[in-house]
Design an enzyme around this catalytic site. Structure first.
Site, PDB file in Angstrom:
ATOM      1  N   ASN A 202      43.000  26.345  67.370  1.00  0.00           N
ATOM      2  CA  ASN A 202      43.367  27.851  67.748  1.00  0.00           C
ATOM      3  C   ASN A 202      42.025  28.438  67.725  1.00  0.00           C
ATOM      4  O   ASN A 202      41.764  29.018  66.634  1.00  0.00           O
ATOM      5  CB  ASN A 202      44.174  28.546  66.895  1.00  0.00           C
ATOM      6  CG  ASN A 202      44.733  29.878  67.323  1.00  0.00           C
ATOM      7  OD1 ASN A 202      44.181  30.394  68.330  1.00  0.00           O
ATOM      8  ND2 ASN A 202      45.550  30.766  66.656  1.00  0.00           N
TER       9      ASN A 202
ATOM     10  N   LYS B 266      41.394  31.275  69.149  1.00  0.00           N
ATOM     11  CA  LYS B 266      41.755  32.845  69.163  1.00  0.00           C
ATOM     12  C   LYS B 266      40.653  33.256  70.171  1.00  0.00           C
ATOM     13  O   LYS B 266      40.526  32.712  71.381  1.00  0.00           O
ATOM     14  CB  LYS B 266      41.445  33.490  67.940  1.00  0.00           C
ATOM     15  CG  LYS B 266      42.118  32.614  66.710  1.00  0.00           C
ATOM     16  CD  LYS B 266      42.250  33.297  65.491  1.00  0.00           C
ATOM     17  CE  LYS B 266      43.118  32.341  64.628  1.00  0.00           C
ATOM     18  NZ  LYS B 266      43.447  33.131  63.236  1.00  0.00           N
TER      19      LYS B 266
ATOM     20  N   HIS C 203      52.326  33.459  66.807  1.00  0.00           N
ATOM     21  CA  HIS C 203      51.428  33.624  66.028  1.00  0.00           C
ATOM     22  C   HIS C 203      51.428  34.778  65.221  1.00  0.00           C
ATOM     23  O   HIS C 203      51.790  35.930  65.702  1.00  0.00           O
ATOM     24  CB  HIS C 203      50.148  33.465  66.761  1.00  0.00           C
ATOM     25  CG  HIS C 203      49.000  33.205  65.621  1.00  0.00           C
ATOM     26  ND1 HIS C 203      48.096  34.277  65.105  1.00  0.00           N
ATOM     27  CD2 HIS C 203      48.466  31.967  65.225  1.00  0.00           C
ATOM     28  CE1 HIS C 203      47.420  33.712  64.423  1.00  0.00           C
ATOM     29  NE2 HIS C 203      47.276  32.431  64.139  1.00  0.00           N
TER      30      HIS C 203
ATOM     31  N   GLU D  18      49.109  36.895  64.184  1.00  0.00           N
ATOM     32  CA  GLU D  18      48.245  38.043  65.004  1.00  0.00           C
ATOM     33  C   GLU D  18      49.051  38.707  66.169  1.00  0.00           C
ATOM     34  O   GLU D  18      48.767  39.825  66.222  1.00  0.00           O
ATOM     35  CB  GLU D  18      46.965  37.468  65.371  1.00  0.00           C
ATOM     36  CG  GLU D  18      46.055  37.317  64.446  1.00  0.00           C
ATOM     37  CD  GLU D  18      45.058  36.092  64.323  1.00  0.00           C
ATOM     38  OE1 GLU D  18      44.824  35.556  65.294  1.00  0.00           O
ATOM     39  OE2 GLU D  18      44.628  35.763  63.126  1.00  0.00           O
TER      40      GLU D  18
ATOM     41  N   GLU E  88      52.697  29.175  58.677  1.00  0.00           N
ATOM     42  CA  GLU E  88      51.062  30.184  58.415  1.00  0.00           C
ATOM     43  C   GLU E  88      51.252  31.274  57.630  1.00  0.00           C
ATOM     44  O   GLU E  88      51.695  32.459  58.237  1.00  0.00           O
ATOM     45  CB  GLU E  88      50.810  30.187  59.830  1.00  0.00           C
ATOM     46  CG  GLU E  88      50.368  29.355  60.640  1.00  0.00           C
ATOM     47  CD  GLU E  88      49.223  29.422  61.664  1.00  0.00           C
ATOM     48  OE1 GLU E  88      48.160  28.864  61.499  1.00  0.00           O
ATOM     49  OE2 GLU E  88      49.310  30.517  62.364  1.00  0.00           O
TER      50      GLU E  88
ATOM     51  N   GLY F 237      42.763  33.614  58.092  1.00  0.00           N
ATOM     52  CA  GLY F 237      41.157  33.892  58.224  1.00  0.00           C
ATOM     53  C   GLY F 237      40.907  34.658  56.956  1.00  0.00           C
ATOM     54  O   GLY F 237      39.867  35.329  57.030  1.00  0.00           O
TER      55      GLY F 237
ATOM     56  N   SER G 235      43.468  29.345  56.844  1.00  0.00           N
ATOM     57  CA  SER G 235      42.317  28.861  56.055  1.00  0.00           C
ATOM     58  C   SER G 235      42.307  27.162  55.673  1.00  0.00           C
ATOM     59  O   SER G 235      41.760  26.811  54.682  1.00  0.00           O
ATOM     60  CB  SER G 235      41.936  29.585  54.660  1.00  0.00           C
ATOM     61  OG  SER G 235      42.065  30.959  55.151  1.00  0.00           O
TER      62      SER G 235
HETATM   63  P1  PGA Z   1      42.540  30.333  60.118  1.00  0.00           P
HETATM   64  O1  PGA Z   1      43.618  30.452  61.236  1.00  0.00           O
HETATM   65  O2  PGA Z   1      42.408  28.742  59.887  1.00  0.00           O
HETATM   66  O3  PGA Z   1      41.102  30.816  60.591  1.00  0.00           O
HETATM   67  O4  PGA Z   1      43.116  30.932  58.734  1.00  0.00           O
HETATM   68  C1  PGA Z   1      44.683  29.813  61.377  1.00  0.00           C
HETATM   69  C2  PGA Z   1      45.522  30.251  62.462  1.00  0.00           C
HETATM   70  O5  PGA Z   1      45.486  31.745  62.656  1.00  0.00           O
HETATM   71  O6  PGA Z   1      46.329  29.507  63.286  1.00  0.00           O
END
Ligand code: PGA
Length: 260
Positions: free
Chosen positions: A9, A11, A98, A100, A172, A178, A217
């Site tokens: 992803n 982003k 997701h 976010e 998640e 993140g 992460s």
């Molecule tokens: P991250 O994001 O690996 O940077 O924690 C995972 C995601 O949002 O799918």
């Protein structure tokens, strides 16, 4: 037996120079890995790069997905793209729900919108990746499993659920995305086991075929223990997917885990 799936992803990162270069590096690196046929890999770039990345990855075995699409098939929805438009680019996956989009961006998507997007994805011939996960507050209040049950059940209302080609789920935990804090292998397995039980309640033994990815992460140095869990079938990778080396490290870990 579930084939591991590792999804990048990206982003809102990279551009029309660095994105295709990274996609090429991932495809080249994957080809050089032993047993690369034992893993599925997909890359989800920003919408403006979908067509280009799909062309770059055509014939490499690396699939392309979008990070979002609107649920309506067309019309006066300024700024949105439909699932069918995404499919036209060559993409075959769609991330829905997701964290976010649930918690950070714009009008904050609720489970009803997420459900409509998931159904629109299926209708357009895209494989939806339904993201679910608890916030830190919900975990501390002991609500994790209830939140997962609710988000999964609400997300799947009216969905087609006949096997692995209809759905991917991603667990998640919001507090791990993140932040550099990953769930422990035990926390991940508990959540994944719960999601599999809930899927079984909804669709019976077909639930065994559906892949449940871990995201939050995920990095090469924690991937081995997380991906080795019996109900963890791959990863949804944010930060560590922006460098070919670290993304390939996670793919290597996914290949190394026993076939489940
Ligand atoms: P991250 O994001 O690996 O940077 O924690 C995972 C995601 O949002 O799918």
């Amino acid at each position: 037996m579930r084939k591991p799936l590792v999804v990048a992803n990206w982003k809102m990162n990279l551009d029309l120079k660095s994105g295709p270069a990274l996609a090429r590096d991932v495809a080249d690196g994957l080809r050089r890995l032993d047993s690369h046929a034992n893993v599925d890999v997909a890359v989800c770039p920003p919408a403006t790069m979908l067509t280009t990345i799909a062309q770059v990855l055509s014939g490499t075995g690396v699939a392309v997905g979008a990070q979002d699409a609107y649920f309506e098939p067309g019309g006066a929805f300024t700024g949105e793209v439909s699932a069918a438009m995404v499919r036209e680019t060559g993409a075959t996956y769609l991330i829905v729900g997701h964290s976010e989009r649930r918690h950070t961006i714009g009008h904050l998507e609720d489970d009803r919108i997420i459900n409509l997007k998931l159904r629109a994805a299926q209708h357009a011939g895209l494989l939806p990746i339904l993201c679910v996960g608890e916030t830190l507050g919900e975990r501390q209040a002991g609500q994790t499993l209830d939140v997962l049950t609710f988000q999964l059940t609400a997300g799947l209302v009216g969905a087609r659920l006949t096997g692995a080609d209809d759905l991917v789920v991603a667990y998640e935990p919001v507090w791990a995305i993140g932040t550099g804090l990953n769930a422990t292998a035990e926390q991940a397995q508990e959540a994944h086991r719960h999601l599999r039980n809930e899927l079984t309640r909804l669709i019976g033994p077909l639930a065994d075929a559906i892949r449940i990815l871990y995201g939050g992460s995920l990095k090469p140095d924690n991937a081995d223990s997380l991906l080795a869990q019996p109900d963890v079938d791959g990863g949804l990778v944010g930060g560590a997917s922006l460098k070919a080396e670290s993304f390939l490290g996670i793919i290597r870990a996914a290949i190394g885990t026993r076939a489940k």
